[in-house]
Design a protein around this motif. Structure first.
Motif, PDB file in Angstrom:
ATOM      1  N   THR A  54      24.732 -21.799  -6.038  1.00  0.00           N
ATOM      2  CA  THR A  54      25.500 -22.666  -5.139  1.00  0.00           C
ATOM      3  C   THR A  54      24.883 -24.059  -5.041  1.00  0.00           C
ATOM      4  OG1 THR A  54      24.300 -21.921  -3.162  1.00  0.00           O
ATOM      5  CG2 THR A  54      26.263 -20.687  -3.793  1.00  0.00           C
ATOM      6  N   VAL A  55      23.567 -24.116  -4.934  1.00  0.00           N
ATOM      7  CA  VAL A  55      22.889 -25.417  -4.869  1.00  0.00           C
ATOM      8  C   VAL A  55      23.046 -26.150  -6.199  1.00  0.00           C
ATOM      9  CG1 VAL A  55      20.651 -26.554  -4.632  1.00  0.00           C
ATOM     10  CG2 VAL A  55      21.270 -24.693  -3.087  1.00  0.00           C
ATOM     11  N   GLY A  56      23.008 -25.410  -7.313  1.00  0.00           N
ATOM     12  CA  GLY A  56      23.199 -26.033  -8.626  1.00  0.00           C
ATOM     13  C   GLY A  56      24.554 -26.694  -8.750  1.00  0.00           C
ATOM     14  N   VAL A  57      25.602 -26.010  -8.297  1.00  0.00           N
ATOM     15  CA  VAL A  57      26.948 -26.591  -8.326  1.00  0.00           C
ATOM     16  C   VAL A  57      27.005 -27.817  -7.421  1.00  0.00           C
ATOM     17  CG1 VAL A  57      29.376 -26.203  -7.732  1.00  0.00           C
ATOM     18  CG2 VAL A  57      28.075 -24.416  -8.907  1.00  0.00           C
ATOM     19  N   THR A 111      27.046 -31.609   4.176  1.00  0.00           N
ATOM     20  CA  THR A 111      26.801 -30.238   3.725  1.00  0.00           C
ATOM     21  C   THR A 111      25.988 -29.462   4.749  1.00  0.00           C
ATOM     22  OG1 THR A 111      26.836 -31.016   1.430  1.00  0.00           O
ATOM     23  CG2 THR A 111      25.922 -28.828   1.840  1.00  0.00           C
ATOM     24  N   ALA A 112      24.998 -30.109   5.342  1.00  0.00           N
ATOM     25  CA  ALA A 112      24.164 -29.441   6.346  1.00  0.00           C
ATOM     26  C   ALA A 112      25.011 -29.001   7.543  1.00  0.00           C
ATOM     27  CB  ALA A 112      23.045 -30.370   6.805  1.00  0.00           C
ATOM     28  N   VAL A 113      25.900 -29.869   8.004  1.00  0.00           N
ATOM     29  CA  VAL A 113      26.751 -29.530   9.151  1.00  0.00           C
ATOM     30  C   VAL A 113      27.660 -28.352   8.807  1.00  0.00           C
ATOM     31  CG1 VAL A 113      28.668 -30.354  10.585  1.00  0.00           C
ATOM     32  CG2 VAL A 113      26.703 -31.831  10.162  1.00  0.00           C
ATOM     33  N   VAL A 114      28.275 -28.400   7.629  1.00  0.00           N
ATOM     34  CA  VAL A 114      29.184 -27.330   7.221  1.00  0.00           C
ATOM     35  C   VAL A 114      28.425 -26.023   7.017  1.00  0.00           C
ATOM     36  CG1 VAL A 114      30.785 -26.583   5.429  1.00  0.00           C
ATOM     37  CG2 VAL A 114      30.811 -28.947   6.191  1.00  0.00           C
ATOM     38  N   THR A 142      36.041 -19.231   5.194  1.00  0.00           N
ATOM     39  CA  THR A 142      34.928 -20.172   5.266  1.00  0.00           C
ATOM     40  C   THR A 142      34.872 -21.053   4.023  1.00  0.00           C
ATOM     41  OG1 THR A 142      33.654 -18.636   6.642  1.00  0.00           O
ATOM     42  CG2 THR A 142      32.424 -20.379   5.544  1.00  0.00           C
ATOM     43  N   LEU A 143      35.180 -20.489   2.866  1.00  0.00           N
ATOM     44  CA  LEU A 143      35.259 -21.289   1.644  1.00  0.00           C
ATOM     45  C   LEU A 143      36.315 -22.379   1.786  1.00  0.00           C
ATOM     46  CD1 LEU A 143      35.018 -18.519  -1.122  1.00  0.00           C
ATOM     47  CD2 LEU A 143      33.318 -20.293  -0.648  1.00  0.00           C
ATOM     48  N   VAL A 144      37.444 -22.013   2.362  1.00  0.00           N
ATOM     49  CA  VAL A 144      38.511 -22.988   2.570  1.00  0.00           C
ATOM     50  C   VAL A 144      38.053 -24.079   3.545  1.00  0.00           C
ATOM     51  CG1 VAL A 144      40.847 -23.332   3.471  1.00  0.00           C
ATOM     52  CG2 VAL A 144      40.322 -21.314   2.072  1.00  0.00           C
ATOM     53  N   ALA A 183      26.622 -19.324   4.536  1.00  0.00           N
ATOM     54  CA  ALA A 183      26.057 -20.673   4.433  1.00  0.00           C
ATOM     55  C   ALA A 183      25.983 -21.133   2.983  1.00  0.00           C
ATOM     56  CB  ALA A 183      24.674 -20.710   5.084  1.00  0.00           C
ATOM     57  N   PHE A 184      25.478 -20.274   2.104  1.00  0.00           N
ATOM     58  CA  PHE A 184      25.407 -20.636   0.688  1.00  0.00           C
ATOM     59  C   PHE A 184      26.799 -20.816   0.090  1.00  0.00           C
ATOM     60  CE2 PHE A 184      20.982 -18.698   0.508  1.00  0.00           C
ATOM     61  CZ  PHE A 184      20.358 -19.904   0.259  1.00  0.00           C
ATOM     62  N   ALA A 185      27.739 -19.976   0.507  1.00  0.00           N
ATOM     63  CA  ALA A 185      29.113 -20.111   0.019  1.00  0.00           C
ATOM     64  C   ALA A 185      29.706 -21.451   0.440  1.00  0.00           C
ATOM     65  CB  ALA A 185      29.960 -18.955   0.535  1.00  0.00           C
ATOM     66  N   ALA A 186      29.368 -21.902   1.642  1.00  0.00           N
ATOM     67  CA  ALA A 186      29.855 -23.197   2.107  1.00  0.00           C
ATOM     68  C   ALA A 186      29.295 -24.335   1.259  1.00  0.00           C
ATOM     69  CB  ALA A 186      29.478 -23.400   3.576  1.00  0.00           C
TER      70      ALA A 186
END
Length: 241
Positions: A225-228, A93-96, A58-60, A143-146
């Motif tokens: 994750t949101v910070g990045v 980002t929302a879609v992913v 999922t990260l990929v 989701a957060f990882a994405a």
């Protein structure tokens, strides 16, 4: 809504997201099936061991969603058509993230279901809040990882660099940090993926000394994750597409 529809179509216009989705589901569920097939009993937490395979894929997938646009130059056309870069990147980002959430939930409940089917006598009931967190919590972590992966993709722009950074950090760096003299073990407890694992398991080797509870650990992981992602957004606004 138009931006969301456009980003959804762009995401699934290539084969890579389809293959990533397939692998993100097949690997964890298949891994659980192997465990169940060759064991006499299985615990609920064991059915979720394979989610790490799905998380890596999922990260990929999420990194590819943004870096391929830079690779083929389509991001320039998008920013010309929609000058509001924040809106574009939020929609992407929302879609992913929604796709990652769905993958995570199917991965978790699919793994549980296959274990239940192969070992019907095993006690795999999901009744307590902790048990629901162990299974249903996989989706929010994905989701957060994405979101993290999209943020890293915005920063690095190159698929190889973004994927390498994400996988090395999650699989290697967070474990090696524990080897730093004096401060290593304390620093490791604050690593984002360690926090995510604590949220899901709440009973790993580090759990007794974790600084936050399971739900606070998820909030911490989400904040990182949101910070990045926000840093990636700022950098995207400051440089040419």
């Amino acid at each position: 809504m138009t931006l969301l529809a456009v980003e959804r179509m762009k995401l699934f216009s290539t084969r890579a997201p389809w293959w990533c989705t397939f692998l993100a589901l097949a690997l964890p569920i298949g891994f659980t099936a192997l465990i169940a097939a060759y064991s006499d009993g299985i615990a609920l937490s064991t059915t979720q061991f394979g989610h790490q395979f799905g998380l890596m894929v999922t990260l990929v997938l999420a990194a590819l969603a943004i870096t391929t646009e830079y690779r083929f130059g389509t991001i320039r056309a998008t920013f010309v058509a929609v000058p509001n870069r924040t809106a574009v990147l939020l929609a992407k980002t929302a879609v992913v993230a929604v796709l990652a959430l769905i993958i995570g939930e199917i991965c978790a409940f699919g793994s549980w279901a296959v274990a239940k089917a192969l070992l019907p006598s095993a006690d795999l009931a999901i009744t307590t809040a902790d048990q629901w967190r162990q299974v249903a919590g996989v989706g929010p972590v994905f989701a957060f990882a994405a979101i993290l992966a999209v943020g890293v993709g915005m920063l690095l722009r190159q698929t190889a660099g973004a994927v390498t950074a994400l996988l090395l950090w999650s699989l290697l760096v967070e474990n090696l940090i524990a080897l730093i003299p004096e401060i290593g073990s304390d620093a490791q407890r604050w690593m984002p993926f360690v926090m995510a694992d604590h949220f899901l398991s709440g009973g790993g080797p580090l759990s007794a000394n974790m600084p936050l509870g399971p739900w606070a650990s998820l909030a911490y992981f989400g904040a990182v994750t949101v910070g990045v992602w926000v840093i990636g957004l700022v950098v995207t606004h400051r440089r040419d597409a």
